[in-house]
Design an enzyme around this catalytic site. Structure first.
Site, PDB file in Angstrom:
ATOM      1  N   TYR A  70       0.849  -1.206   0.000  1.00 51.86           N
ATOM      2  CA  TYR A  70       0.000   0.000   0.000  1.00 51.86           C
ATOM      3  C   TYR A  70       0.881   1.253   0.000  1.00 51.86           C
ATOM      4  CZ  TYR A  70      -3.797   3.177   1.319  1.00 51.86           C
ATOM      5  OH  TYR A  70      -4.714   4.201   1.341  1.00 51.86           O
ATOM      6  N   LYS A  74       1.167   4.129  -2.917  1.00 49.55           N
ATOM      7  CA  LYS A  74       0.821   5.541  -2.680  1.00 49.55           C
ATOM      8  C   LYS A  74       2.029   6.467  -2.867  1.00 49.55           C
ATOM      9  CE  LYS A  74      -3.582   4.927  -1.883  1.00 49.55           C
ATOM     10  NZ  LYS A  74      -4.597   5.473  -2.809  1.00 49.55           N
TER      11      LYS A  74
HETATM   12  P1  NAD Z   1     -13.721   2.890   0.156  1.00 52.93           P
HETATM   13  O1  NAD Z   1     -13.398   1.437   0.168  1.00 52.93           O
HETATM   14  O2  NAD Z   1     -14.802   3.417   1.018  1.00 52.93           O
HETATM   15  O3  NAD Z   1     -13.986   3.394  -1.331  1.00 52.93           O
HETATM   16  C1  NAD Z   1     -13.163   2.986  -2.394  1.00 52.93           C
HETATM   17  C2  NAD Z   1     -14.019   2.856  -3.644  1.00 52.93           C
HETATM   18  O4  NAD Z   1     -13.171   2.402  -4.707  1.00 52.93           O
HETATM   19  C3  NAD Z   1     -15.133   1.812  -3.483  1.00 52.93           C
HETATM   20  O5  NAD Z   1     -16.350   2.360  -3.953  1.00 52.93           O
HETATM   21  C4  NAD Z   1     -14.671   0.651  -4.352  1.00 52.93           C
HETATM   22  O6  NAD Z   1     -15.721  -0.097  -4.922  1.00 52.93           O
HETATM   23  C5  NAD Z   1     -13.849   1.377  -5.404  1.00 52.93           C
HETATM   24  N1  NAD Z   1     -12.883   0.517  -6.067  1.00 52.93           N
HETATM   25  C6  NAD Z   1     -12.075  -0.427  -5.508  1.00 52.93           C
HETATM   26  N2  NAD Z   1     -11.354  -1.017  -6.471  1.00 52.93           N
HETATM   27  C7  NAD Z   1     -11.698  -0.457  -7.638  1.00 52.93           C
HETATM   28  C8  NAD Z   1     -11.297  -0.650  -8.983  1.00 52.93           C
HETATM   29  N3  NAD Z   1     -10.392  -1.585  -9.300  1.00 52.93           N
HETATM   30  N4  NAD Z   1     -11.835   0.124  -9.927  1.00 52.93           N
HETATM   31  C9  NAD Z   1     -12.777   1.055  -9.627  1.00 52.93           C
HETATM   32  N5  NAD Z   1     -13.214   1.278  -8.386  1.00 52.93           N
HETATM   33  C10 NAD Z   1     -12.676   0.534  -7.399  1.00 52.93           C
HETATM   34  O7  NAD Z   1     -12.352   3.617   0.497  1.00 52.93           O
HETATM   35  P2  NAD Z   1     -12.003   5.146   0.818  1.00 52.93           P
HETATM   36  O8  NAD Z   1     -11.475   5.170   2.184  1.00 52.93           O
HETATM   37  O9  NAD Z   1     -13.066   6.077   0.409  1.00 52.93           O
HETATM   38  O10 NAD Z   1     -10.751   5.257  -0.159  1.00 52.93           O
HETATM   39  C11 NAD Z   1     -10.690   6.129  -1.257  1.00 52.93           C
HETATM   40  C12 NAD Z   1      -9.233   6.404  -1.529  1.00 52.93           C
HETATM   41  O11 NAD Z   1      -8.659   7.067  -0.396  1.00 52.93           O
HETATM   42  C13 NAD Z   1      -8.373   5.157  -1.757  1.00 52.93           C
HETATM   43  O12 NAD Z   1      -7.454   5.416  -2.807  1.00 52.93           O
HETATM   44  C14 NAD Z   1      -7.649   4.989  -0.443  1.00 52.93           C
HETATM   45  O13 NAD Z   1      -6.433   4.299  -0.600  1.00 52.93           O
HETATM   46  C15 NAD Z   1      -7.449   6.431  -0.051  1.00 52.93           C
HETATM   47  N6  NAD Z   1      -7.192   6.649   1.382  1.00 52.93           N
HETATM   48  C16 NAD Z   1      -8.137   6.336   2.319  1.00 52.93           C
HETATM   49  C17 NAD Z   1      -7.851   6.572   3.660  1.00 52.93           C
HETATM   50  C18 NAD Z   1      -8.844   6.250   4.749  1.00 52.93           C
HETATM   51  O14 NAD Z   1      -8.472   6.306   5.938  1.00 52.93           O
HETATM   52  N7  NAD Z   1     -10.098   5.932   4.431  1.00 52.93           N
HETATM   53  C19 NAD Z   1      -6.624   7.140   4.029  1.00 52.93           C
HETATM   54  C20 NAD Z   1      -5.703   7.448   3.048  1.00 52.93           C
HETATM   55  C21 NAD Z   1      -5.998   7.213   1.712  1.00 52.93           C
END
Ligand code: NAD
Length: 252
Positions: free
Chosen positions: A157, A161
């Site tokens: 991960y 990133k």
């Molecule tokens: P989430 O799981 O709630 O949402 C992610 C979305 O991406 C989901 O709707 C899922 O169906 C979709 N997805 C997954 N694989 C996919 C693919 N191959 N093609 C198209 N869509 C796909 O997660 P989130 O927390 O909203 O994460 C969104 C972004 O933020 C991600 O890139 C995650 O790495 C990043 N992020 C999240 C956090 C956190 O704490 N939530 C922190 C840092 C970064």
């Protein structure tokens, strides 16, 4: 906040839930027409209906961002449905299983890199020609605090990133003189289904909260506000920036 995105066409990947959905709703509230791209059809259609209920236009397209043809297809969908593309938020991402490197399976590594890093590359590859045709625009990619510092047991991960941050900087330089600004947000812990899945592992919730001086996770809306800022004219001199939105985590 006003309506900074009146009639702009915005494509958002991973918009069926979490940060992507919150951002899709925020763009809709400011007048944008939103293309919701995701592998989760039901969640995507829910996002679309939430945007429409709030009075804006939106359309769902099924797309797995790790697949070249799907990324081409989601941009084609934006063009056929709304006639142009002005802004893209490349946000789809998945979490690592949470093992130290020697215990991580090759297949898990390939999947994480395929979605989180290659997915951003493929998305931008197809979005950029459409943005150029519109006379310029803005891209925001979702990296993470794990794109700025190391995190234990999240090797793939973290690598994905850090890759998004590097790709954002390189792409920004490629297109800065052609009217496209490309930046990234680096979220800290944000209350979404992804975070809840991490919190299932023993001790993780306490550990993650201790890392954040602010003492709480973010609400997804707090990420949406940062994305809209970077995509708006308010950020007109910002390019190639990886912006922490992290409750002070990387200030330590
Ligand atoms: P989430 O799981 O709630 O949402 C992610 C979305 O991406 C989901 O709707 C899922 O169906 C979709 N997805 C997954 N694989 C996919 C693919 N191959 N093609 C198209 N869509 C796909 O997660 P989130 O927390 O909203 O994460 C969104 C972004 O933020 C991600 O890139 C995650 O790495 C990043 N992020 C999240 C956090 C956190 O704490 N939530 C922190 C840092 C970064």
């Amino acid at each position: 906040m006003g309506r900074r995105f009146e009639k702009k066409v915005v494509l958002i990947t991973g918009a069926s839930g979490g940060i992507g959905r919150a951002t899709a709703l925020a763009f809709g509230e400011e007048g944008a027409r939103v293309v919701v791209a995701d592998i989760d059809h039901d969640g995507g259609r829910q996002t679309v209906s939430l945007i429409r209920t709030a009075g804006a236009d939106a359309s769902f397209v099924a797309a797995d961002v790790s697949r070249n043809a799907d990324c081409e297809g989601m941009v084609a969908h934006a063009l056929s449905r709304f006639g142009r593309l002005d802004i893209a938020f490349n946000n789809a991402g998945i979490a690592s299983p949470g093992f130290p490197i020697a215990e991580e399976e090759e297949i898990a590594w390939d999947r994480i890199i395929g979605v989180n890093l290659k997915g951003v590359f493929l998305s931008m590859k197809h979005e950029i020609p459409a943005l150029l045709k519109s006379g310029g625009g803005a891209i925001v990619n979702t990296a993470s605090v794990a794109g700025l510092v190391g995190t234990r047991a999240l090797g793939s991960y973290c690598a994905s990133k850090h890759g998004v941050v590097g790709l954002t900087r390189a792409a920004a330089l490629d297109y800065i003189d052609r009217g496209i600004r490309i930046n990234a947000i680096c979220p800290g812990a944000t209350r979404t289904p992804l975070l809840e899945s991490w919190f299932q592992n023993p001790g993780v919730e306490k550990h993650i909260m201790q890392l954040h001086p602010i003492g709480r996770p973010a609400d997804p809306v707090e990420m949406a506000r940062a994305v809209l800022f970077l995509a708006s004219g308010d950020a007109s001199f910002m390019a190639g920036h990886a912006m922490p939105v992290d409750g002070g985590l990387t200030a330590q």
